[in-house]
Design a protein around this motif. Structure first.
Motif, PDB file in Angstrom:
ATOM      1  N   MET A 112      15.226  -7.015  -2.122  1.00  0.00           N
ATOM      2  CA  MET A 112      14.291  -5.890  -2.157  1.00  0.00           C
ATOM      3  C   MET A 112      13.559  -5.791  -0.830  1.00  0.00           C
ATOM      4  O   MET A 112      13.297  -6.796  -0.172  1.00  0.00           O
ATOM      5  CB  MET A 112      13.302  -6.071  -3.310  1.00  0.00           C
ATOM      6  N   LYS A 113      13.198  -4.579  -0.445  1.00  0.00           N
ATOM      7  CA  LYS A 113      12.512  -4.344   0.810  1.00  0.00           C
ATOM      8  C   LYS A 113      11.099  -4.905   0.783  1.00  0.00           C
ATOM      9  O   LYS A 113      10.531  -5.160  -0.275  1.00  0.00           O
ATOM     10  CB  LYS A 113      12.456  -2.843   1.088  1.00  0.00           C
ATOM     11  N   ASP A 114      10.528  -5.059   1.971  1.00  0.00           N
ATOM     12  CA  ASP A 114       9.112  -5.406   2.049  1.00  0.00           C
ATOM     13  C   ASP A 114       8.293  -4.218   1.541  1.00  0.00           C
ATOM     14  O   ASP A 114       8.663  -3.062   1.754  1.00  0.00           O
ATOM     15  CB  ASP A 114       8.714  -5.713   3.493  1.00  0.00           C
ATOM     16  N   PRO A 115       7.165  -4.484   0.891  1.00  0.00           N
ATOM     17  CA  PRO A 115       6.366  -3.378   0.369  1.00  0.00           C
ATOM     18  C   PRO A 115       5.716  -2.564   1.476  1.00  0.00           C
ATOM     19  O   PRO A 115       5.386  -3.089   2.548  1.00  0.00           O
ATOM     20  CB  PRO A 115       5.311  -4.068  -0.500  1.00  0.00           C
ATOM     21  N   ILE A 116       5.555  -1.269   1.223  1.00  0.00           N
ATOM     22  CA  ILE A 116       4.755  -0.429   2.097  1.00  0.00           C
ATOM     23  C   ILE A 116       3.397  -0.226   1.440  1.00  0.00           C
ATOM     24  O   ILE A 116       3.246  -0.337   0.224  1.00  0.00           O
ATOM     25  CB  ILE A 116       5.424   0.931   2.369  1.00  0.00           C
ATOM     26  N   ARG A 117       2.406   0.060   2.258  1.00  0.00           N
ATOM     27  CA  ARG A 117       1.047   0.237   1.758  1.00  0.00           C
ATOM     28  C   ARG A 117       0.710   1.732   1.723  1.00  0.00           C
ATOM     29  O   ARG A 117       0.839   2.421   2.733  1.00  0.00           O
ATOM     30  CB  ARG A 117       0.057  -0.520   2.650  1.00  0.00           C
ATOM     31  N   VAL A 118       0.291   2.178   0.555  1.00  0.00           N
ATOM     32  CA  VAL A 118      -0.034   3.586   0.341  1.00  0.00           C
ATOM     33  C   VAL A 118      -1.502   3.682  -0.058  1.00  0.00           C
ATOM     34  O   VAL A 118      -1.902   3.173  -1.103  1.00  0.00           O
ATOM     35  CB  VAL A 118       0.852   4.213  -0.747  1.00  0.00           C
ATOM     36  N   ALA A 119      -2.301   4.314   0.793  1.00  0.00           N
ATOM     37  CA  ALA A 119      -3.720   4.504   0.513  1.00  0.00           C
ATOM     38  C   ALA A 119      -3.916   5.863  -0.155  1.00  0.00           C
ATOM     39  O   ALA A 119      -3.369   6.868   0.295  1.00  0.00           O
ATOM     40  CB  ALA A 119      -4.540   4.423   1.798  1.00  0.00           C
ATOM     41  N   VAL A 120      -4.705   5.865  -1.221  1.00  0.00           N
ATOM     42  CA  VAL A 120      -5.010   7.096  -1.951  1.00  0.00           C
ATOM     43  C   VAL A 120      -6.519   7.166  -2.131  1.00  0.00           C
ATOM     44  O   VAL A 120      -7.128   6.223  -2.656  1.00  0.00           O
ATOM     45  CB  VAL A 120      -4.314   7.139  -3.325  1.00  0.00           C
ATOM     46  N   THR A 121      -7.136   8.251  -1.709  1.00  0.00           N
ATOM     47  CA  THR A 121      -8.570   8.405  -1.877  1.00  0.00           C
ATOM     48  C   THR A 121      -8.860   9.245  -3.121  1.00  0.00           C
ATOM     49  O   THR A 121      -7.996   9.947  -3.624  1.00  0.00           O
ATOM     50  CB  THR A 121      -9.219   9.061  -0.651  1.00  0.00           C
ATOM     51  N   GLY A 122     -10.099   9.143  -3.600  1.00  0.00           N
ATOM     52  CA  GLY A 122     -10.440   9.858  -4.832  1.00  0.00           C
ATOM     53  C   GLY A 122      -9.668   9.321  -6.015  1.00  0.00           C
ATOM     54  O   GLY A 122      -9.243  10.067  -6.899  1.00  0.00           O
ATOM     55  N   GLY A 123      -9.516   8.003  -6.064  1.00  0.00           N
ATOM     56  CA  GLY A 123      -8.592   7.362  -7.002  1.00  0.00           C
ATOM     57  C   GLY A 123      -8.921   7.518  -8.472  1.00  0.00           C
ATOM     58  O   GLY A 123      -8.042   7.339  -9.316  1.00  0.00           O
ATOM     59  N   ALA A 124     -10.158   7.839  -8.807  1.00  0.00           N
ATOM     60  CA  ALA A 124     -10.524   8.030 -10.208  1.00  0.00           C
ATOM     61  C   ALA A 124     -10.451   9.487 -10.640  1.00  0.00           C
ATOM     62  O   ALA A 124     -10.724   9.801 -11.802  1.00  0.00           O
ATOM     63  CB  ALA A 124     -11.933   7.496 -10.466  1.00  0.00           C
ATOM     64  N   GLY A 125     -10.085  10.370  -9.723  1.00  0.00           N
ATOM     65  CA  GLY A 125     -10.030  11.791 -10.028  1.00  0.00           C
ATOM     66  C   GLY A 125      -8.729  12.196 -10.698  1.00  0.00           C
ATOM     67  O   GLY A 125      -7.781  11.412 -10.803  1.00  0.00           O
ATOM     68  N   GLN A 126      -8.686  13.448 -11.123  1.00  0.00           N
ATOM     69  CA  GLN A 126      -7.538  13.934 -11.891  1.00  0.00           C
ATOM     70  C   GLN A 126      -6.250  13.977 -11.077  1.00  0.00           C
ATOM     71  O   GLN A 126      -5.167  13.665 -11.591  1.00  0.00           O
ATOM     72  CB  GLN A 126      -7.837  15.341 -12.422  1.00  0.00           C
ATOM     73  N   ILE A 127      -6.339  14.383  -9.812  1.00  0.00           N
ATOM     74  CA  ILE A 127      -5.122  14.467  -9.006  1.00  0.00           C
ATOM     75  C   ILE A 127      -4.545  13.072  -8.773  1.00  0.00           C
ATOM     76  O   ILE A 127      -3.341  12.845  -8.966  1.00  0.00           O
ATOM     77  CB  ILE A 127      -5.397  15.181  -7.671  1.00  0.00           C
ATOM     78  N   ALA A 128      -5.397  12.138  -8.378  1.00  0.00           N
ATOM     79  CA  ALA A 128      -4.913  10.779  -8.147  1.00  0.00           C
ATOM     80  C   ALA A 128      -4.342  10.169  -9.418  1.00  0.00           C
ATOM     81  O   ALA A 128      -3.331   9.452  -9.384  1.00  0.00           O
ATOM     82  CB  ALA A 128      -6.048   9.910  -7.605  1.00  0.00           C
ATOM     83  N   TYR A 129      -4.970  10.462 -10.546  1.00  0.00           N
ATOM     84  CA  TYR A 129      -4.490   9.953 -11.827  1.00  0.00           C
ATOM     85  C   TYR A 129      -3.077  10.451 -12.109  1.00  0.00           C
ATOM     86  O   TYR A 129      -2.272   9.761 -12.733  1.00  0.00           O
ATOM     87  CB  TYR A 129      -5.440  10.397 -12.941  1.00  0.00           C
ATOM     88  N   SER A 130      -2.769  11.639 -11.628  1.00  0.00           N
ATOM     89  CA  SER A 130      -1.441  12.213 -11.841  1.00  0.00           C
ATOM     90  C   SER A 130      -0.406  11.720 -10.844  1.00  0.00           C
ATOM     91  O   SER A 130       0.793  11.846 -11.106  1.00  0.00           O
ATOM     92  CB  SER A 130      -1.521  13.748 -11.773  1.00  0.00           C
ATOM     93  N   LEU A 131      -0.839  11.178  -9.708  1.00  0.00           N
ATOM     94  CA  LEU A 131       0.150  10.790  -8.700  1.00  0.00           C
ATOM     95  C   LEU A 131       0.359   9.286  -8.568  1.00  0.00           C
ATOM     96  O   LEU A 131       1.442   8.845  -8.190  1.00  0.00           O
ATOM     97  CB  LEU A 131      -0.159  11.424  -7.347  1.00  0.00           C
ATOM     98  N   LEU A 132      -0.662   8.475  -8.877  1.00  0.00           N
ATOM     99  CA  LEU A 132      -0.542   7.035  -8.644  1.00  0.00           C
ATOM    100  C   LEU A 132       0.614   6.415  -9.425  1.00  0.00           C
ATOM    101  O   LEU A 132       1.379   5.600  -8.893  1.00  0.00           O
ATOM    102  CB  LEU A 132      -1.849   6.334  -9.007  1.00  0.00           C
ATOM    103  N   PHE A 133       0.756   6.815 -10.678  1.00  0.00           N
ATOM    104  CA  PHE A 133       1.802   6.228 -11.512  1.00  0.00           C
ATOM    105  C   PHE A 133       3.191   6.663 -11.041  1.00  0.00           C
ATOM    106  O   PHE A 133       4.158   5.909 -11.163  1.00  0.00           O
ATOM    107  CB  PHE A 133       1.586   6.620 -12.981  1.00  0.00           C
TER     108      PHE A 133
END
Length: 328
Positions: A1-22
């Motif tokens: 498996m590849k090395d992990p990449i780091r993905v930063a997401v702001t507004g993590g408790a909001g509705q948009i982030a809730y829909s994209l993080l998973f």
């Protein structure tokens, strides 16, 4: 498996982030063999809510998620990040006009730009979702002098997807039959979804849908005002569709664009081939060569009508820039 990449997401408790993080965690964006480390930023007042999101991510047991970092410190959130999705921002409140929103969000993105500049990985790429996204992107990028301007994108893919859906519905075809959908300018009511270039099944959309009045009328206003219509109907702003568009943007940047087609995002306008003013983030039709590299589609013959629309949305962006000069 590849090395992990780091993905930063702001507004993590909001509705948009809730829909994209998973969806990031299940490999839908970067692929089924690419592990990720999620670095999620929130304001201090929302950290308890973010803890709940993190618990749900943990309970999903997604094998590609190698770590989850939840923080209210931008320097931690952007540390060694390869991608950043800037979702968090101050929403428009009662009585606020667009200029108020620009002024309220400017300082947020000034600080985030500095944190990205000082902490992110050398290959960082940033997609700005929070509105007004074009001007927020300009503020952040201007305060990250070590990050090349071609690594910054303001999201107009939601507008592109909306335009594609409207044409598909009108033509009675699947959305996959609709190509060459380009959004010009600002993510606002001044944007220009250039219907003169859209194709349906390889044919000009204006031939398949022989109704110029619809294109200049209902089509334009529906795409331009769709966000407000969703708020009026749902009582809340677009969330799932905005998250989907953010992930579509990243996929389009890391995947070579199909021959003859393009996608939309707002990029730094310096040196563009269409005479748009320098120094703003303006949406153009783009092609990706993969790995996050891109180019503006050249050689499109804009009609006088299209040129007028493209200039009008440019002028709005120039006025927005004037309002944030002290932050650049």
């Amino acid at each position: 498996m590849k090395d992990p990449i780091r993905v930063a997401v702001t507004g993590g408790a909001g509705q948009i982030a809730y829909s994209l993080l998973f969806r990031i965690g299940n490999g839908e964006v970067f692929g089924p063999e690419q592990p990720v480390i999620l670095q999620i930023l929130e304001i201090p007042q929302a950290m308890d809510a973010l803890k709940g999101v993190v618990m749900e991510l943990q309970d999903s047991a997604q094998p590609l998620v190698h770590d989850i970092i939840a923080t209210d410190d931008a320097n931690v959130a952007f540390k060694d990040a390869n991608w950043a999705i800037l979702v968090g921002g101050k929403p428009r409140g009662p009585g606020m006009v667009r200029a108020d929103l620009i002024a309220a969000n400017g300082p947020i993105f000034l600080d985030q730009g500095k944190a990205i500049n000082d902490n992110a990985a050398d290959d960082i790429r940033v997609v700005v979702v929070a509105n007004p996204c074009n001007s927020n992107c300009l503020v952040a990028a201007s305060n990250a002098p070590d990050v090349p301007k071609d690594r910054w994108f303001a999201m107009t893919r939601l507008d592109e997807n909306r335009a594609r859906a409207q044409v598909a519905d009108k033509a009675g075809v699947l959305s996959t039959e609709v190509t060459n959908v380009g959004i010009w300018g600002n993510h606002s009511a001044s944007q220009f979804p250039n219907f003169e270039e859209i194709k349906v099944g390889g044919k000009p959309a204006t031939e398949v849908i022989d109704d110029r009045g619809w294109f200049e009328g209902d089509f334009l206003t529906t795409v331009q005002d769709r966000g407000k219509a969703i708020i009026d109907a749902r009582g809340k702003s677009s969330a799932a569709s905005a998250a989907n568009a953010a992930l579509d943007t990243i996929r389009s940047l890391i995947t070579p664009t199909a021959e003859g087609d393009w996608f939309s995002a707002a990029v730094y306008s310096d040196g563009n081939p269409y005479g748009i003013a320098d120094g703003i983030f303006y949406s153009f039709p783009l092609r990706s060569t993969g790995n996050g590299d891109w180019e503006i589609v050249e050689g499109l013959e804009l009609s006088d009508y299209a040129k007028e629309k493209a200039a009008a949305t440019q002028d709005e962006l120039l006025k927005e820039r004037e309002a944030i000069t002290d932050l650049l």
